[in-house]
Write an enzyme that holds these catalytic residues in place. Sequence first.
Site, PDB file in Angstrom:
ATOM      1  N   ILE A  31     -57.364  52.643  31.692  1.00  0.00           N
ATOM      2  CA  ILE A  31     -56.011  52.863  31.187  1.00  0.00           C
ATOM      3  C   ILE A  31     -54.980  52.833  32.323  1.00  0.00           C
ATOM      4  O   ILE A  31     -53.797  52.582  32.085  1.00  0.00           O
ATOM      5  CB  ILE A  31     -55.961  54.201  30.406  1.00  0.00           C
ATOM      6  N   HIS A 100     -69.602  56.787  34.659  1.00  0.00           N
ATOM      7  CA  HIS A 100     -68.924  55.502  34.437  1.00  0.00           C
ATOM      8  C   HIS A 100     -68.937  54.688  35.712  1.00  0.00           C
ATOM      9  O   HIS A 100     -68.834  55.234  36.812  1.00  0.00           O
ATOM     10  CB  HIS A 100     -67.492  55.710  33.931  1.00  0.00           C
TER      11      HIS A 100
HETATM   12  P1  AMP Z   1     -62.980  58.656  37.913  1.00  0.00           P
HETATM   13  O1  AMP Z   1     -61.800  59.106  38.709  1.00  0.00           O
HETATM   14  O2  AMP Z   1     -63.971  57.855  38.707  1.00  0.00           O
HETATM   15  O3  AMP Z   1     -63.612  59.794  37.140  1.00  0.00           O
HETATM   16  O4  AMP Z   1     -62.417  57.608  36.884  1.00  0.00           O
HETATM   17  C1  AMP Z   1     -61.930  57.955  35.628  1.00  0.00           C
HETATM   18  C2  AMP Z   1     -61.154  56.764  35.168  1.00  0.00           C
HETATM   19  O5  AMP Z   1     -60.979  56.877  33.760  1.00  0.00           O
HETATM   20  C3  AMP Z   1     -59.745  56.651  35.775  1.00  0.00           C
HETATM   21  O6  AMP Z   1     -59.636  55.407  36.464  1.00  0.00           O
HETATM   22  C4  AMP Z   1     -58.825  56.734  34.563  1.00  0.00           C
HETATM   23  O7  AMP Z   1     -57.710  55.889  34.676  1.00  0.00           O
HETATM   24  C5  AMP Z   1     -59.740  56.313  33.438  1.00  0.00           C
HETATM   25  N1  AMP Z   1     -59.393  56.798  32.118  1.00  0.00           N
HETATM   26  C6  AMP Z   1     -59.096  58.067  31.764  1.00  0.00           C
HETATM   27  N2  AMP Z   1     -58.835  58.143  30.455  1.00  0.00           N
HETATM   28  C7  AMP Z   1     -58.976  56.887  29.964  1.00  0.00           C
HETATM   29  C8  AMP Z   1     -58.830  56.309  28.669  1.00  0.00           C
HETATM   30  N3  AMP Z   1     -58.505  57.049  27.590  1.00  0.00           N
HETATM   31  N4  AMP Z   1     -59.053  54.981  28.532  1.00  0.00           N
HETATM   32  C9  AMP Z   1     -59.383  54.232  29.597  1.00  0.00           C
HETATM   33  N5  AMP Z   1     -59.540  54.716  30.835  1.00  0.00           N
HETATM   34  C10 AMP Z   1     -59.327  56.023  31.026  1.00  0.00           C
END
Ligand code: AMP
Length: 115
Positions: A31, A100
């Site tokens: 996102i 992820h």
């Molecule tokens: P991390 O910091 O490695 O835990 O990455 C989490 C990622 O999830 C970040 O890059 C956020 O931008 C992404 N993220 C959080 N919420 C969403 C969402 N609803 N849809 C897509 N990506 C998301």
Amino acid sequence: MPDCIFCRIVAGEIPSNRVLEDEHLIAFRDIQPAAPVHVLVVPRRHVESLAALEDGDAELAGRLMAAARDVARQEGVAESGYRVVINTGAHGGQTVGHLHVHVLGGRQLSGHGTA
Ligand code: AMP
């Protein structure tokens, strides 16, 4: 995990822009993209982080890597190159507690780090 945002994305309760999915995992666009291509590959099953992955999950781990490869091909960055990142725990910068795999590409990335 009812309060897990990625579990809710897997369940379709929160919308996402999916680019790939199978019975074990889904991949959707981040996102807040840090690069022109920024896709997250997520197991359907709730696994808290890489640290919580068990030895018996080796097949799942392999599937996540193969999916990252497929995302890169699909997004057209397999030749130009890309970065695969798994932030793990607080010091690793993990902000969502559901394993992820980031797939980042589409521009020259810095020498190390996430993007
Ligand atoms: P991390 O910091 O490695 O835990 O990455 C989490 C990622 O999830 C970040 O890059 C956020 O931008 C992404 N993220 C959080 N919420 C969403 C969402 N609803 N849809 C897509 N990506 C998301």
